[in-house]
Design a protein around this motif. Sequence first.
Motif, PDB file in Angstrom:
ATOM      1  N   TRP A   1       0.882  -1.454   0.019  1.00 35.04           N
ATOM      2  CA  TRP A   1      -0.013   0.041  -0.018  1.00 35.04           C
ATOM      3  C   TRP A   1       0.783   1.249   0.153  1.00 35.04           C
ATOM      4  O   TRP A   1       0.883   2.151  -0.639  1.00 35.04           O
ATOM      5  N   PHE A   2       1.894   1.250   0.884  1.00 35.47           N
ATOM      6  CA  PHE A   2       2.672   2.253   0.875  1.00 35.47           C
ATOM      7  C   PHE A   2       3.369   2.743  -0.405  1.00 35.47           C
ATOM      8  O   PHE A   2       3.502   3.493  -0.813  1.00 35.47           O
ATOM      9  N   HIS A   3       4.193   1.550  -0.919  1.00 36.15           N
ATOM     10  CA  HIS A   3       4.757   1.506  -2.288  1.00 36.15           C
ATOM     11  C   HIS A   3       3.834   1.898  -3.348  1.00 36.15           C
ATOM     12  O   HIS A   3       4.189   2.914  -4.150  1.00 36.15           O
ATOM     13  N   GLU A   4       2.769   1.413  -3.553  1.00 37.50           N
ATOM     14  CA  GLU A   4       1.843   1.593  -4.786  1.00 37.50           C
ATOM     15  C   GLU A   4       1.053   2.783  -4.586  1.00 37.50           C
ATOM     16  O   GLU A   4       0.797   3.281  -5.251  1.00 37.50           O
ATOM     17  N   MET A   5       0.144   2.760  -3.415  1.00 38.81           N
ATOM     18  CA  MET A   5      -0.832   3.786  -3.115  1.00 38.81           C
ATOM     19  C   MET A   5      -0.194   5.036  -2.913  1.00 38.81           C
ATOM     20  O   MET A   5      -0.466   5.968  -3.568  1.00 38.81           O
ATOM     21  N   ILE A   6       0.958   5.022  -2.057  1.00 41.15           N
ATOM     22  CA  ILE A   6       1.448   6.624  -1.580  1.00 41.15           C
ATOM     23  C   ILE A   6       2.526   6.783  -2.634  1.00 41.15           C
ATOM     24  O   ILE A   6       2.685   7.759  -3.110  1.00 41.15           O
ATOM     25  N   GLY A   7       3.360   5.918  -2.971  1.00 40.65           N
ATOM     26  CA  GLY A   7       4.580   6.163  -3.789  1.00 40.65           C
ATOM     27  C   GLY A   7       4.403   5.993  -5.382  1.00 40.65           C
ATOM     28  O   GLY A   7       5.388   5.895  -6.050  1.00 40.65           O
ATOM     29  N   ASN A   8       2.930   5.539  -5.631  1.00 43.64           N
ATOM     30  CA  ASN A   8       3.116   5.215  -7.023  1.00 43.64           C
ATOM     31  C   ASN A   8       4.011   4.319  -7.675  1.00 43.64           C
ATOM     32  O   ASN A   8       4.442   4.400  -8.782  1.00 43.64           O
ATOM     33  N   ALA A   9       4.435   3.557  -6.901  1.00 47.73           N
ATOM     34  CA  ALA A   9       5.355   2.376  -7.354  1.00 47.73           C
ATOM     35  C   ALA A   9       6.969   3.172  -7.841  1.00 47.73           C
ATOM     36  O   ALA A   9       7.699   2.609  -8.868  1.00 47.73           O
ATOM     37  N   ARG A  10       6.915   4.359  -7.602  1.00 46.21           N
ATOM     38  CA  ARG A  10       8.080   5.196  -8.084  1.00 46.21           C
ATOM     39  C   ARG A  10       9.130   5.391  -6.819  1.00 46.21           C
ATOM     40  O   ARG A  10      10.340   5.465  -7.322  1.00 46.21           O
ATOM     41  N   CYS A  11       8.572   5.383  -5.690  1.00 44.03           N
ATOM     42  CA  CYS A  11       9.895   5.656  -4.723  1.00 44.03           C
ATOM     43  C   CYS A  11      10.067   4.506  -3.782  1.00 44.03           C
ATOM     44  O   CYS A  11       9.187   3.532  -3.563  1.00 44.03           O
ATOM     45  N   PRO A  12      11.333   4.373  -3.428  1.00 41.57           N
ATOM     46  CA  PRO A  12      11.846   3.112  -2.868  1.00 41.57           C
ATOM     47  C   PRO A  12      11.209   3.322  -1.384  1.00 41.57           C
ATOM     48  O   PRO A  12      11.038   4.154  -0.934  1.00 41.57           O
ATOM     49  N   VAL A  13      10.801   1.941  -0.913  1.00 40.95           N
ATOM     50  CA  VAL A  13      10.413   2.040   0.610  1.00 40.95           C
ATOM     51  C   VAL A  13      11.678   1.719   1.335  1.00 40.95           C
ATOM     52  O   VAL A  13      12.124   0.660   1.301  1.00 40.95           O
ATOM     53  N   VAL A  14      12.081   2.444   2.184  1.00 39.10           N
ATOM     54  CA  VAL A  14      13.293   2.218   2.949  1.00 39.10           C
ATOM     55  C   VAL A  14      13.018   1.840   4.447  1.00 39.10           C
ATOM     56  O   VAL A  14      12.531   2.787   5.246  1.00 39.10           O
ATOM     57  N   ASP A  15      12.614   0.573   4.694  1.00 36.18           N
ATOM     58  CA  ASP A  15      12.034  -0.035   5.960  1.00 36.18           C
ATOM     59  C   ASP A  15      13.275  -0.343   6.762  1.00 36.18           C
ATOM     60  O   ASP A  15      13.888  -1.549   6.769  1.00 36.18           O
ATOM     61  N   THR A  16      13.954   0.483   7.581  1.00 34.00           N
ATOM     62  CA  THR A  16      14.886   0.285   8.144  1.00 34.00           C
ATOM     63  C   THR A  16      15.016  -0.291   9.612  1.00 34.00           C
ATOM     64  O   THR A  16      13.929   0.050  10.392  1.00 34.00           O
ATOM     65  N   TRP A  17      15.862  -1.327   9.943  1.00 36.51           N
ATOM     66  CA  TRP A  17      15.835  -1.971  11.422  1.00 36.51           C
ATOM     67  C   TRP A  17      16.952  -0.903  12.100  1.00 36.51           C
ATOM     68  O   TRP A  17      18.051  -0.808  11.630  1.00 36.51           O
ATOM     69  N   TRP A  18      16.791  -0.629  13.259  1.00 41.32           N
ATOM     70  CA  TRP A  18      17.602   0.139  14.128  1.00 41.32           C
ATOM     71  C   TRP A  18      17.057   0.241  15.526  1.00 41.32           C
ATOM     72  O   TRP A  18      15.894  -0.453  15.680  1.00 41.32           O
ATOM     73  N   GLN A  19      17.662   0.705  16.359  1.00 46.42           N
ATOM     74  CA  GLN A  19      17.302   0.816  17.827  1.00 46.42           C
ATOM     75  C   GLN A  19      17.716   2.289  18.522  1.00 46.42           C
ATOM     76  O   GLN A  19      18.746   2.778  18.140  1.00 46.42           O
ATOM     77  N   THR A  20      17.265   2.580  19.401  1.00 40.03           N
ATOM     78  CA  THR A  20      17.712   3.817  20.427  1.00 40.03           C
ATOM     79  C   THR A  20      19.093   3.581  20.553  1.00 40.03           C
ATOM     80  O   THR A  20      19.894   4.647  20.461  1.00 40.03           O
ATOM     81  N   GLU A  21      19.795   2.537  20.729  1.00 43.64           N
ATOM     82  CA  GLU A  21      21.052   2.357  21.085  1.00 43.64           C
ATOM     83  C   GLU A  21      22.086   2.417  20.060  1.00 43.64           C
ATOM     84  O   GLU A  21      22.963   2.951  20.078  1.00 43.64           O
ATOM     85  N   THR A  22      21.440   2.271  18.790  1.00 43.50           N
ATOM     86  CA  THR A  22      22.338   2.206  17.494  1.00 43.50           C
ATOM     87  C   THR A  22      22.288   3.686  16.720  1.00 43.50           C
ATOM     88  O   THR A  22      23.212   3.941  16.183  1.00 43.50           O
ATOM     89  N   GLY A  23      21.385   4.398  17.411  1.00 48.16           N
ATOM     90  CA  GLY A  23      21.510   5.803  16.784  1.00 48.16           C
ATOM     91  C   GLY A  23      21.110   6.093  15.543  1.00 48.16           C
ATOM     92  O   GLY A  23      20.371   6.965  15.188  1.00 48.16           O
ATOM     93  N   MET A  24      21.490   5.147  14.763  1.00 50.23           N
ATOM     94  CA  MET A  24      21.187   5.351  13.133  1.00 50.23           C
ATOM     95  C   MET A  24      20.727   4.124  12.495  1.00 50.23           C
ATOM     96  O   MET A  24      20.779   3.121  13.177  1.00 50.23           O
ATOM     97  N   GLY A  25      20.164   4.014  11.258  1.00 48.86           N
ATOM     98  CA  GLY A  25      19.662   2.959  10.631  1.00 48.86           C
ATOM     99  C   GLY A  25      20.873   1.810  10.433  1.00 48.86           C
ATOM    100  O   GLY A  25      21.992   2.256   9.977  1.00 48.86           O
ATOM    101  N   MET A  26      20.556   0.751  10.498  1.00 46.71           N
ATOM    102  CA  MET A  26      21.498  -0.261  10.658  1.00 46.71           C
ATOM    103  C   MET A  26      21.256  -1.366   9.377  1.00 46.71           C
ATOM    104  O   MET A  26      22.257  -1.716   8.777  1.00 46.71           O
ATOM    105  N   LEU A  27      19.999  -1.914   9.386  1.00 45.97           N
ATOM    106  CA  LEU A  27      19.702  -2.759   8.267  1.00 45.97           C
ATOM    107  C   LEU A  27      18.821  -2.048   7.434  1.00 45.97           C
ATOM    108  O   LEU A  27      17.669  -1.545   7.854  1.00 45.97           O
ATOM    109  N   ILE A  28      19.314  -1.974   5.873  1.00 44.47           N
ATOM    110  CA  ILE A  28      18.555  -1.163   5.310  1.00 44.47           C
ATOM    111  C   ILE A  28      18.185  -1.643   3.805  1.00 44.47           C
ATOM    112  O   ILE A  28      18.934  -2.226   3.259  1.00 44.47           O
TER     113      ILE A  28
END
Length: 668
Positions: free
Chosen positions: A414-441
């Motif tokens: 839905w995010f990819h097709e309805m919101i992004g019209n299949a044009r925008c990458p969906v960057v669903d990152t895994w990370w934590q308060t402790e890691t500070g930044m996106g880790m798996l991407i």
Amino acid sequence: MQRLEVLSRQLTAACATTDRTPLLATKEIYDSMYRKSIEDPEGFWGELALGYHWQEKFPARGHMQYNVDLRRGNVDVQFFRGGTTNISYNALDRWVAAGRGDEPCILWEGNDESERRTVIYRQVLDDVCRLSNWMSSRGVKKGDSVTIYLPMVPELPIAMLACARIGAMHSVVFAGFSADSLAQRIVDCKGKMVLTASGVMRGTKPVLLKTIVDDAVKLAAKQGQPTTSVLCLEVATALRASVTPWNPSIDIWWHDAIPKQSTVFPPTWLDAEDRSFLLYTSGSTGKPKGVVHSVGGYMVGVGESCRYLYDMRPGDIVFSTADCGWITGHSYLAYGPLLCGCTIVMLGGIPTHPDGGRCWRMVERYKVRQFYTAPTLLRSLLQLGDAWPRKSDLTSLRVLASAGEPMNEHAWHWFHEMIGNARCPVVDTWWQTETGMGMLIPLPCPWFDAKPGAAGVPFFGVQPVILDATTGSELPATGAVEGVLVLKGVWPSMARTLYGDHERWEQVYFAPYKGYYFTGDGCRRDEDGHYWITGRVDDVINVSGHRIGTAEVESALTEHADCAEAAVIGVDHALKGQAIYAFVTLRGMEHQTDAMRKILNDHVRKVIGPFAVPDTIHWAPALPKTRSGKIMRRVLRKIASGQEKELGDVSTLAEPGVVEMLIKLRGK
Ligand code: WT7
């Protein structure tokens, strides 16, 4: 499909609409940068760090040092040693000096859609300096803690930056926490100052923040931590008529104190390894952990992740629905986008108020390029129907980002097709308060074949390792495996300690598996090398992207005089991801009523906050325990989800009859 089809649509669309080349334009660029980040982290991060202002430059070699192996001594991580800098300077002064002072820095909308503010970069810098001047006139200095309990108004990131300018550590407490929780956090960080607001409207509900602060300040004083100043912002127009309780000896109105301050406050040049802020998060024991971040490492890690993962560049309009009370609001609403010179869009109300079109109208209104949200909000927006996004022009969007919890495939599409019209990458990152930044991407690049629901591949400097859950040994580095996720090595934005308790930092994160950082998450890697988070392996649950320790809810429940014992677990929930499910043993069985449920729920609301109230209270005259007295949560999870046929091995149960009894009481 669909993957091939999606990929080819992405590629065609990317060629047609991308007006710039992503930094990681080809797989070769990612591969070689990633390799360098692992083989020579000091050189790699040292080079990227040159994109920031350093008052004193760190040496090209010898600035990095670390030990994360408890067998070799204490855990200690250092990056950019010898360098001095200031995050507020890099987030504001740098852009103003470059002639961008008149460009919008914060575009804000309140709970009421007609309430709008545009704050330009120069004005944010002026306001930050005014607040820094006032705080320092009240005795706040480098290394002190300042508690921020503000709703989502421009003054919230301004307050964070003002602390950063002085070198004081802010502790932003999400303005949905109760007075008890706020007090606990004030006491733990030894803070003497609280920055707050009179109140805020959340949808149609007023929340009187100052009253909560007053209660917290009293509680903290009783526990030996007196507050000397409470700075109070008058925000919610709808609340102006109500009287804000006032204690003239410590309370000061923001509008009385701040406007008359000087707009000059030279940044304190801080060592890269000085502390920048602390942020409380939940763990598997009752007491929240004050995660402490560094100045230089946090700045470079977060800034660079914004550039490489979300393609943020000066002038981009970034809209994040996160609250600054959580790490996403720190890294990807406030600090990261400003370090990249972007304009941030802030929403001061509930994203579904007054209707399901609010976020999409904002995307259209401000021509948002990067939209950052969480699966839980996506699921509720999706439920409100396609008509809402269809009404708005979403063509300005280029990157869709999400984090905090696993994203189900339906929401992803839905995010990819309805919101992004299949044009925008969906960057669903895994990370934590402790890691500070996106880790798996999932990389935001047309060549990257993102898989819905997967957390993708490692970001620079990240070395994920999957361990066998029982033996703790490393599983093969290639091919499909599943186990416990740990991280090897270090990355600049990793937390440095837990406030006031370095030993707990070492015990929680580095003792379980020697030589690795323990994430607390289970994980599988597929044959293509993509990582999939399978959920927490500790007693932490994730409700609407909020991390809640089951022990915290249990201790809140058992604090009530009528509750003898409680066991809390997470159960699947269609909207929230997980919901809180509590088994409660009362002191008197005759009290097992709905009225008692309400009393206990109110109690949890008071002790922790509304978001920690259990969805279900299941009466439990007794709990299933092992002979050594350990509660068998695995059994409780099966009972709660109606899977009593699959209880597994229950031979260690002290009283097998308990299970039968609990099944009978389900739904009662
Ligand atoms: C926990 C960290 C992401 C920062 C905000 C939350 C879970 C986080 C994902 C994801 C699956 C995720 C993990 C993690 N989590 N991102 N993309 N897919 N699970 O930070 O409050 O420190 O929580 O959130 O369980 O350990 P946090």
